[in-house]
Design an enzyme around this catalytic site. Structure first.
Site, PDB file in Angstrom:
ATOM      1  N   ASP A  35      -1.182 -12.386   3.808  1.00 47.11           N
ATOM      2  CA  ASP A  35      -1.807 -11.206   3.680  1.00 47.11           C
ATOM      3  C   ASP A  35      -1.022 -10.149   4.363  1.00 47.11           C
ATOM      4  O   ASP A  35      -0.293 -10.307   5.182  1.00 47.11           O
ATOM      5  CB  ASP A  35      -3.178 -11.378   4.773  1.00 47.11           C
ATOM      6  CG  ASP A  35      -4.176 -10.363   4.594  1.00 47.11           C
ATOM      7  OD1 ASP A  35      -4.363 -10.005   3.399  1.00 47.11           O
ATOM      8  OD2 ASP A  35      -4.399  -9.629   5.697  1.00 47.11           O
TER       9      ASP A  35
ATOM     10  N   GLU B 142      13.635  -2.190  -6.609  1.00 46.76           N
ATOM     11  CA  GLU B 142      14.670  -2.657  -5.586  1.00 46.76           C
ATOM     12  C   GLU B 142      13.864  -3.275  -4.388  1.00 46.76           C
ATOM     13  O   GLU B 142      14.250  -4.197  -3.774  1.00 46.76           O
ATOM     14  CB  GLU B 142      15.646  -1.902  -5.339  1.00 46.76           C
ATOM     15  CG  GLU B 142      16.375  -1.043  -6.484  1.00 46.76           C
ATOM     16  CD  GLU B 142      17.471  -1.941  -7.034  1.00 46.76           C
ATOM     17  OE1 GLU B 142      17.841  -2.957  -6.239  1.00 46.76           O
ATOM     18  OE2 GLU B 142      18.017  -2.119  -8.253  1.00 46.76           O
TER      19      GLU B 142
HETATM   20  C1  NOJ Z   1      -5.824  -7.872   2.337  1.00 45.83           C
HETATM   21  C2  NOJ Z   1      -6.920  -8.562   1.903  1.00 45.83           C
HETATM   22  O1  NOJ Z   1      -6.880  -9.015   0.529  1.00 45.83           O
HETATM   23  C3  NOJ Z   1      -8.109  -7.835   2.144  1.00 45.83           C
HETATM   24  O2  NOJ Z   1      -9.382  -8.657   1.718  1.00 45.83           O
HETATM   25  C4  NOJ Z   1      -8.219  -7.768   3.648  1.00 45.83           C
HETATM   26  O3  NOJ Z   1      -9.427  -6.881   3.835  1.00 45.83           O
HETATM   27  C5  NOJ Z   1      -6.838  -6.904   4.238  1.00 45.83           C
HETATM   28  N1  NOJ Z   1      -5.893  -7.661   3.516  1.00 45.83           N
HETATM   29  C6  NOJ Z   1      -6.992  -7.011   5.552  1.00 45.83           C
HETATM   30  O4  NOJ Z   1      -6.693  -8.383   5.959  1.00 45.83           O
END
Ligand code: NOJ
Length: 544
Positions: free
Chosen positions: A230, A296
């Protein structure tokens, strides 16, 4: 009147995508099809109105019937669920809402028995405010070691009443919250790029990586085949935490050029540390969520000692417009090529509008989503499909009181958030919740007009979206024409694209308003019925 595609003539050079896989044997993920399962919306096995992991296991036959190679599970670790699990309170256990760790073991066993890998979400940028570390930091006071695991600062201005800088939260409002100290007086501020319940970790503190390493090994030892990481461009913060140039109330992570909150150089050292752990597990894959558009800079995340795969969101962000689509493909291939890495493609996930809705909704929206899917599946590299995409599910407009995404509250009710694309999967029956749960009170409601979209209804219908996805996935998996790592652009009429894989597959997509003649060859699949042998608008075809 139709226009012609001149097969064999070239416009633009060949584009080659890299295929480094750490040896002579191609890695399993290098052309894998990943199926993203949003567990709370997949299938509810215990009638509490939330999908769970035994629910995913119960539907493993369905997942296998799609022909996918791997599952990506959105976060299932212990969490107060302020952001549906992206607020992790214990990274080495599974939340009871999803059935606890035993349910994950059952799921992994069932998936592996079906020849399907299991990847999980990993959330290294922040924890939940309920995490014992954050609770200890609150109790320990300013200047303590416990506060050094997060990003605490004194406020500015008289009495420290102003946040330390002008950063905004991705979910709306300031990226800082002020706490009350143990004596009850207002005290320091802490950084949270997302919800206030998601404090950002201080990645300059070695304890943070040490703990992440424990987490990685814990799951990899347990048989997990990899992680989707994430906010993989977010962990490192710039020295001194300088102000943002402009305060933008932006839409999630999609637009972050020149933004000091993300894509700081230090993030690459973090990925190198993470990769060393992965390298102890021969087949484990690290997939980063990387919202970076400079080719890049994007490629840096894919260097041989960093991530194996990184989501390139250009195709997802492209309009249904030939030039835009071609540009997205060229740039994504170029970015992967710079690092001699495998490209990754996606058109949907739990953070963005459903593809048929993005492309205009209704029948045309679904037609375009299917055409885009054929273009995506025809490309070299790994592909990600989000549960429900194969059913052609659109967004659902929910009433205010049904909204659950923290974005709704944090934005002061100016942004509705992402619930519209997180509606539970409709399995069977004629009325909501369409077999998703025994409980009519599901965490998000299913709309009555999804009766025709259930898996049951689509299963036996050769004209259904489900039948189309199954067929396309099967061909991509089985046919030698999809081999190779290059594409060659073919001349084609305005508002269309056409390319050929080195294995021989030709893909044509018509984003225009008139039917077009197809090049010579046998049509392997078309996303819409041909009209007198011609490809109608909003459609794609594969030829061999
Ligand atoms: C990206 C995740 O896909 C999303 O659902 C989330 O709210 C944020 N990161 C924070 O973790």
């Amino acid at each position: 009147m139709s226009e012609n595609i001149e097969a064999g003539s070239r416009s633009g050079g060949d584009i080659e995508a890299g295929s480094r896989s750490g040896g002579d044997i191609e890695a399993w993920w290098s052309r894998a099809l990943f199926y993203q399962v949003y567990p709370r919306s997949f299938y509810d096995s215990n009638g509490d109105g939330f999908g769970d992991l035994d629910g995913v296991t119960a539907k493993m036959g369905y997942i296998a019937s799609l022909g996918v190679d791997a599952i990506w599970l959105n976060p299932v670790m212990v969490s107060p669920m302020a952001d549906n699990g992206y607020d992790v309170a214990d990274p080495r256990d599974v939340d009871p809402l999803f059935g606890g760790i035993g349910a994950l073991d059952r799921l992994t066993d069932a998936a592996h028995a079906a020849g399907i890998k299991v990847t999980m979400d990993l959330v290294p940028n922040h924890t939940s405010s309920a995490h014992p570390w954050f609770q200890a930091a609150l109790a320990a006071g300013p200047g303590s070691d416990a506060r050094e695991r997060y990003i605490f600062r004194d406020g500015v201005g008289p009495g420290g009443t102003q946040p330390p800088n002008n950063w905004v939260s991705i979910f709306g409002g300031p990226a800082w919250s002020r706490i009350d100290e143990a004596d009850g007086n207002p005290g320091q501020w802490y950084l949270h790029l997302f919800d206030a319940e998601q404090p950002d970790l201080n990645w300059d503190n070695p304890e943070v990586f040490e703990d992440l390493e424990k987490t990685l090994r814990f799951w990899l030892e347990r048989g997990i085949d990899g992680f989707r990481i994430d906010v993989a461009h977010g962990m490192a913060k710039p020295p001194g935490l300088p102000d943002m140039a402009a305060i933008k109330a932006e839409v999630l992570l999609a637009d972050i050029d020149d933004d000091p909150r993300f894509n700081n150089d230090g993030v690459h050292d973090i990925h190198r540390q993470i990769r060393q752990v992965f390298d102890d597990y021969a087949n484990a894959v690290a997939i980063g969520e990387v919202w970076v558009y400079d080719n890049e800079q994007f490629a840096q995340y894919l260097r041989p000692d960093e991530l194996h795969l990184a989501f390139n969101f250009r195709l997802l962000r492209a309009e249904f417009d030939a030039e835009d689509i071609r540009g997205a493909i060229e740039n994504s291939l170029t970015a992967a090529h710079i690092a001699d890495a495998t490209p990754s493609w996606t058109l949907a996930n739990h953070d963005v509008d459903r593809a048929p809705t993005r492309y205009g909704g209704g029948d045309a929206g679904l037609d375009r989503a299917k055409a885009m899917t054929m273009a995506m599946l025809a490309l070299p590299g790994a592909v990600f499909i989000y549960n429900g995409e194969e059913l052609g599910l659109p967004n659902v407009d929910l009433p205010d009181e049904a909204l659950r995404d923290p974005v709704w509250e944090r934005s002061g009710h100016t942004r509705r958030g992402r619930d519209a694309s997180r509606i539970p999967v409709p399995w069977d029956g004629d009325a909501p919740p369409f077999g998703f749960s025994d409980n009519p009170d599901t965490w998000l409601p299913l709309p009555a007009d999804w009766a025709a979209l259930t898996v049951e209804k689509q299963d036996d219908d050769p004209a259904s979206a489900l039948a189309f996805y199954r067929r396309a996935i099967e061909l991509r998996c089985r046919r030698g024409e999809f081999e190779g790592s290059t594409i060659e652009w073919l001349d084609s009429p305005a508002d269309t694209i056409a390319f050929r894989r080195d294995g021989g597959l030709v893909c044509v997509l018509n984003a225009g308003t008139r039917a077009i003649a197809l090049p010579d060859g046998d049509v392997l699949l078309a996303s819409a019925e041909l009209i007198d042998g011609e490809l109608p608008p909003d459609a794609a075809a594969w030829l061999v």
